[in-house]
Design a protein around this motif. Structure first.
Motif, PDB file in Angstrom:
ATOM      1  N   GLU A   1     -11.690  -9.760  -0.379  1.00  0.00           N
ATOM      2  CA  GLU A   1     -12.716  -9.063   0.394  1.00  0.00           C
ATOM      3  C   GLU A   1     -12.216  -7.668   0.762  1.00  0.00           C
ATOM      4  O   GLU A   1     -11.024  -7.475   1.016  1.00  0.00           O
ATOM      5  N   ARG A   2     -13.133  -6.735   0.781  1.00  0.00           N
ATOM      6  CA  ARG A   2     -12.828  -5.388   1.258  1.00  0.00           C
ATOM      7  C   ARG A   2     -13.211  -5.325   2.734  1.00  0.00           C
ATOM      8  O   ARG A   2     -14.349  -5.644   3.100  1.00  0.00           O
ATOM      9  N   ALA A   3     -12.259  -4.931   3.575  1.00  0.00           N
ATOM     10  CA  ALA A   3     -12.518  -4.998   5.013  1.00  0.00           C
ATOM     11  C   ALA A   3     -11.745  -3.910   5.749  1.00  0.00           C
ATOM     12  O   ALA A   3     -10.852  -3.256   5.202  1.00  0.00           O
ATOM     13  N   THR A   4     -12.096  -3.748   7.017  1.00  0.00           N
ATOM     14  CA  THR A   4     -11.401  -2.814   7.912  1.00  0.00           C
ATOM     15  C   THR A   4     -10.483  -3.606   8.828  1.00  0.00           C
ATOM     16  O   THR A   4     -10.894  -4.627   9.402  1.00  0.00           O
ATOM     17  N   ILE A   5      -9.238  -3.155   8.931  1.00  0.00           N
ATOM     18  CA  ILE A   5      -8.244  -3.821   9.784  1.00  0.00           C
ATOM     19  C   ILE A   5      -8.533  -3.504  11.246  1.00  0.00           C
ATOM     20  O   ILE A   5      -8.880  -2.369  11.603  1.00  0.00           O
TER      21      ILE A   5
ATOM     22  N   ALA B   1     -11.717  -0.415  -6.276  1.00  0.00           N
ATOM     23  CA  ALA B   1     -11.657  -0.418  -4.820  1.00  0.00           C
ATOM     24  C   ALA B   1     -10.268  -0.083  -4.308  1.00  0.00           C
ATOM     25  O   ALA B   1     -10.117   0.575  -3.266  1.00  0.00           O
ATOM     26  N   ILE B   2      -9.225  -0.507  -5.039  1.00  0.00           N
ATOM     27  CA  ILE B   2      -7.848  -0.263  -4.594  1.00  0.00           C
ATOM     28  C   ILE B   2      -7.572   1.227  -4.405  1.00  0.00           C
ATOM     29  O   ILE B   2      -6.860   1.631  -3.490  1.00  0.00           O
ATOM     30  N   THR B   3      -8.169   2.057  -5.256  1.00  0.00           N
ATOM     31  CA  THR B   3      -7.931   3.500  -5.161  1.00  0.00           C
ATOM     32  C   THR B   3      -8.900   4.196  -4.212  1.00  0.00           C
ATOM     33  O   THR B   3      -8.705   5.366  -3.877  1.00  0.00           O
ATOM     34  N   GLU B   4      -9.916   3.475  -3.755  1.00  0.00           N
ATOM     35  CA  GLU B   4     -10.929   4.084  -2.893  1.00  0.00           C
ATOM     36  C   GLU B   4     -10.756   3.731  -1.420  1.00  0.00           C
ATOM     37  O   GLU B   4     -11.434   4.293  -0.556  1.00  0.00           O
ATOM     38  N   LEU B   5      -9.869   2.833  -1.123  1.00  0.00           N
ATOM     39  CA  LEU B   5      -9.690   2.380   0.259  1.00  0.00           C
ATOM     40  C   LEU B   5      -9.254   3.523   1.162  1.00  0.00           C
ATOM     41  O   LEU B   5      -8.372   4.312   0.824  1.00  0.00           O
ATOM     42  N   GLY B   6      -9.869   3.613   2.336  1.00  0.00           N
ATOM     43  CA  GLY B   6      -9.472   4.613   3.318  1.00  0.00           C
ATOM     44  C   GLY B   6      -8.381   4.067   4.211  1.00  0.00           C
ATOM     45  O   GLY B   6      -8.028   2.882   4.168  1.00  0.00           O
ATOM     46  N   THR B   7      -7.838   4.942   5.056  1.00  0.00           N
ATOM     47  CA  THR B   7      -6.807   4.505   5.998  1.00  0.00           C
ATOM     48  C   THR B   7      -7.391   3.457   6.942  1.00  0.00           C
ATOM     49  O   THR B   7      -8.442   3.660   7.533  1.00  0.00           O
ATOM     50  N   GLY B   8      -6.683   2.327   7.042  1.00  0.00           N
ATOM     51  CA  GLY B   8      -7.171   1.239   7.888  1.00  0.00           C
ATOM     52  C   GLY B   8      -8.005   0.229   7.136  1.00  0.00           C
ATOM     53  O   GLY B   8      -8.344  -0.824   7.680  1.00  0.00           O
TER      54      GLY B   8
ATOM     55  N   GLY C   1       0.821  -1.201   0.000  1.00  0.00           N
ATOM     56  CA  GLY C   1       0.000   0.000   0.000  1.00  0.00           C
ATOM     57  C   GLY C   1       0.851   1.244   0.000  1.00  0.00           C
ATOM     58  O   GLY C   1       2.050   1.211   0.318  1.00  0.00           O
ATOM     59  N   ALA C   2       0.240   2.355  -0.354  1.00  0.00           N
ATOM     60  CA  ALA C   2       0.959   3.623  -0.407  1.00  0.00           C
ATOM     61  C   ALA C   2       1.375   4.065   0.991  1.00  0.00           C
ATOM     62  O   ALA C   2       0.866   3.559   2.003  1.00  0.00           O
ATOM     63  N   SER C   3       2.302   5.011   1.052  1.00  0.00           N
ATOM     64  CA  SER C   3       2.744   5.542   2.343  1.00  0.00           C
ATOM     65  C   SER C   3       1.564   6.125   3.108  1.00  0.00           C
ATOM     66  O   SER C   3       0.743   6.858   2.547  1.00  0.00           O
ATOM     67  N   GLY C   4       1.462   5.801   4.385  1.00  0.00           N
ATOM     68  CA  GLY C   4       0.399   6.317   5.224  1.00  0.00           C
ATOM     69  C   GLY C   4      -0.925   5.590   5.098  1.00  0.00           C
ATOM     70  O   GLY C   4      -1.927   6.010   5.690  1.00  0.00           O
TER      71      GLY C   4
ATOM     72  N   GLN D   1      -3.859  -5.800   0.763  1.00  0.00           N
ATOM     73  CA  GLN D   1      -3.569  -4.665  -0.105  1.00  0.00           C
ATOM     74  C   GLN D   1      -4.270  -3.410   0.408  1.00  0.00           C
ATOM     75  O   GLN D   1      -5.487  -3.311   0.404  1.00  0.00           O
ATOM     76  N   HIS D   2      -3.471  -2.440   0.847  1.00  0.00           N
ATOM     77  CA  HIS D   2      -4.018  -1.138   1.207  1.00  0.00           C
ATOM     78  C   HIS D   2      -4.103  -0.274  -0.051  1.00  0.00           C
ATOM     79  O   HIS D   2      -3.708  -0.703  -1.143  1.00  0.00           O
ATOM     80  N   THR D   3      -4.558   0.938   0.111  1.00  0.00           N
ATOM     81  CA  THR D   3      -4.811   1.785  -1.052  1.00  0.00           C
ATOM     82  C   THR D   3      -3.551   2.102  -1.843  1.00  0.00           C
ATOM     83  O   THR D   3      -2.450   2.210  -1.289  1.00  0.00           O
ATOM     84  N   LEU D   4      -3.738   2.243  -3.159  1.00  0.00           N
ATOM     85  CA  LEU D   4      -2.690   2.699  -4.055  1.00  0.00           C
ATOM     86  C   LEU D   4      -3.189   3.939  -4.779  1.00  0.00           C
ATOM     87  O   LEU D   4      -4.391   4.067  -5.066  1.00  0.00           O
ATOM     88  N   ARG D   5      -2.285   4.825  -5.086  1.00  0.00           N
ATOM     89  CA  ARG D   5      -2.666   6.055  -5.770  1.00  0.00           C
ATOM     90  C   ARG D   5      -2.499   5.889  -7.275  1.00  0.00           C
ATOM     91  O   ARG D   5      -1.599   5.195  -7.737  1.00  0.00           O
ATOM     92  N   SER D   6      -3.380   6.548  -8.004  1.00  0.00           N
ATOM     93  CA  SER D   6      -3.403   6.402  -9.460  1.00  0.00           C
ATOM     94  C   SER D   6      -3.310   7.768 -10.118  1.00  0.00           C
ATOM     95  O   SER D   6      -4.301   8.328 -10.572  1.00  0.00           O
ATOM     96  N   TYR D   7      -2.089   8.299 -10.182  1.00  0.00           N
ATOM     97  CA  TYR D   7      -1.885   9.626 -10.754  1.00  0.00           C
ATOM     98  C   TYR D   7      -1.282   9.571 -12.157  1.00  0.00           C
ATOM     99  O   TYR D   7      -1.428  10.491 -12.938  1.00  0.00           O
ATOM    100  N   THR D   8      -0.575   8.511 -12.458  1.00  0.00           N
ATOM    101  CA  THR D   8       0.118   8.421 -13.746  1.00  0.00           C
ATOM    102  C   THR D   8      -0.320   7.154 -14.470  1.00  0.00           C
ATOM    103  O   THR D   8      -0.835   6.204 -13.855  1.00  0.00           O
ATOM    104  N   PRO D   9      -0.119   7.111 -15.785  1.00  0.00           N
ATOM    105  CA  PRO D   9      -0.445   5.888 -16.552  1.00  0.00           C
ATOM    106  C   PRO D   9       0.272   4.657 -16.009  1.00  0.00           C
ATOM    107  O   PRO D   9      -0.297   3.565 -15.990  1.00  0.00           O
TER     108      PRO D   9
END
Length: 520
Positions: free
Chosen positions: A378-382, A354-361, A32-35, A322-330
């Motif tokens: 599955e999409r879940a909260t840690i 969903a990968i780009t929409e996941l919130g912290t946690g 996942g992305a930083s933070g 898998q935590h969120t990933l950012r999608s800024y570039t191709p």
């Protein structure tokens, strides 16, 4: 959190997501992305393994895992998360924690014999090329075959110098040992020492079994490697952890499939392990990852993207978060698409979106089921961690270390007899022998010189004696000559001749008279 002897990691409205104990050594991945919450996830997992009686190794690159030793503190935010997750049996508590530190400042020292690291991993620490690594391998072979134990860097330094100075003796048996390569290795060693890597090598060396301890309450120790300083040298950090889990693989016995792992190892910032990694080393790591499972060890790689992990290793990681990933570039969009396709799709949602929409946690989770197959994503909260978040003060750390069963075991460095002492003695003995030979030769030359000088003196004396005798004879001859030339000598000779002549005449007359008398 441990629930029904299974590791509860996250929940959604419909499902609880567990890591099954007997599938925990199928390895895993946290990305996942930083933070985005990777560290919290790793912390929750480590606590759960500890509660199950499974020891854990965690690399703490920021210093924020140290709070694992203390109970967590309640807050409105945590209560809200627990309420949403419908968890009513949550308990704040600390876990048995052992602090380790290569530099020996914020944990018990970790050191090992340099020869245990081996030339391959050491070459990576030193940033050597293939040719230089080949020379280093020769040095290690010479060390092993001649009983030159390599314990610390001073051992290797002296052996490098010794072999370079006597390279002709080793070339036929071991191959060419270029002085230039030796010089590069020496400079790289110096740099490593300046970075603090010298603290890694020595004795007493770490007993791998000390990482696999369970306390009196049946909880597995959480071994936290304080790596804040070590992480400032990324290559050294990655090489050290590579040595650590390679050493575990080499030294622990085969146990097959267990009900739960013997040990779980979390490798944070895992991308550093594979940066600029030679293909042959990658093959070795892939082999270790495949085989270490049979030793009862689970490996969990933590990084920003699954793309940081080579495909051959990624294929071995059965439990994924898998935590969120950012999608800024191709390029990032391609990565997200590839990540989403690596999961077993869930028709309830679009994985890629969903990968780009996941919130912290929040995270996408897929663990192995009873058959060893990946579950549907599955999409879940840690879950929140049960222990304290963040760092601890020095006094708390010192208190934990003072109560550790390893207090004093590794504190004092021991300098046993090794290559440095052996070679120093051999070099001294060799130098002494050379000095004795040189002294004997000098004494021989001195004696010969003295004999030559004595012979020269003798001949000079003989010459002087002969010249003296010659001079004496010449003087006597001259004296005789002078005598003959004197007036008195000449007068005497003339008188003598006259006398002789007179006597001769008288004698003749007497003789004639005698003869006449006889014949009368």
């Amino acid at each position: 959190m441990l629930s029904d002897n299974k590791i509860l990691i996250g929940k959604n409205d419909e499902k609880e997501l567990f890591i099954l104990p007997d599938k925990a050594n199928r390895h895993g991945l946290i990305t996942g992305a930083s933070g985005s919450g990777k560290t919290i996830t790793a912390k929750v997992m480590a606590e759960s393994f500890s509660a199950m009686g499974v020891p854990v190794i965690l690399a703490d690159v920021k210093g924020d895992l140290a709070g694992t030793c203390l109970p967590g503190q309640d807050s409105e935010k945590i209560q809200e998360r627990l309420k949403n997750l419908k968890i009513d049996n949550f308990e704040f508590k600390g876990f048995p924690t052992v602090f380790w530190d290569v530099f020996g400042k914020d944990g018990h020292p970790i050191r090992t014999k340099l020869q245990s690291v081996g030339p391959t991993i050491l070459a990576r620490m030193l940033g050597l090329n293939e040719t230089q690594e080949g020379v280093l391998s020769i040095i290690f072979k010479i060390s092993k075959e001649n009983g030159y134990d390599l314990i610390d860097t001073k051992d290797l330094r002296l052996l490098l110098q010794y072999v370079a100075e006597n390279s002709q003796e080793y070339t036929i048996s071991y191959g060419n040992i270029a002085a230039q390569s030796v010089g590069t290795i020496q400079r790289s060693l110096l740099k490593l020492e300046e970075q603090g890597g010298v603290n890694l090598f020595g004795e007493p060396d770490i007993d791998i079994n000390d990482f696999i301890k369970i306390n009196s309450e049946g909880l597995g120790n959480i071994n936290i490697l304080h790596a804040v300083e070590l992480f400032k040298q990324p290559t050294l950090y990655a090489s050290f952890l590579l040595w650590l889990f390679t050493s575990l693989s080499q030294n622990l016995p085969e146990v097959g499939d267990l009900e739960k792992p013997k040990l779980v190892f979390f490798f944070d910032e895992a991308h550093l392990l594979f940066n600029d990694l030679p293909s042959y080393m990658l093959e070795n790591i892939v082999q270790v990852v495949k085989l270490i499972r049979s030793k009862g060890i689970g490996l969990y790689f933590i990084s920003q993207s699954p793309g940081d992990i080579p495909a051959d290793i990624l294929a071995q990681l059965g439990n994924r978060i898998q935590h969120t990933l950012r999608s800024y570039t191709p390029q990032e969009q391609k990565v997200i698409k590839a990540v989403s396709e690596s999961y077993r799709a869930n028709p309830a949602f679009d994985t890629e979106k969903a990968i780009t929409e996941l919130g912290t946690g929040e995270a996408l989770i897929s663990f192995q089921n009873e058959k060893g197959e990946p579950n549907m994503v599955e999409r879940a909260t840690i879950l929140p961690p049960q222990s304290q978040m963040g760092t601890i003060d020095d006094s708390t750390r010192l208190m934990v270390m003072s109560r550790s069963e390893f207090k004093g075991k590794y504190d004092e460095v021991v300098d046993n007899r090794s290559a440095f002492e052996i070679l120093s003695e051999e070099i001294e003995a060799k130098q002494k022998a050379e000095d004795e030979v040189k002294q004997a030769e000098e004494e021989k030359k001195q004696k010969e010189q003295e004999e030559k000088e004595a012979e020269k003196v003798r001949k000079a004396e003989e010459k002087a004696k002969k010249e003296e005798e010659k001079k004496k004879k010449e003087e006597e001859k001259q004296k005789e000559k002078d005598k003959k030339n004197s007036v008195g000598y000449k007068v005497g000779k003339a008188a003598e001749r006259t006398a002789n002549s007179a006597l001769s005449t008288i004698g003749r007359k007497i003789g004639n008279q005698i003869i006449k008398n006889l014949f009368k």
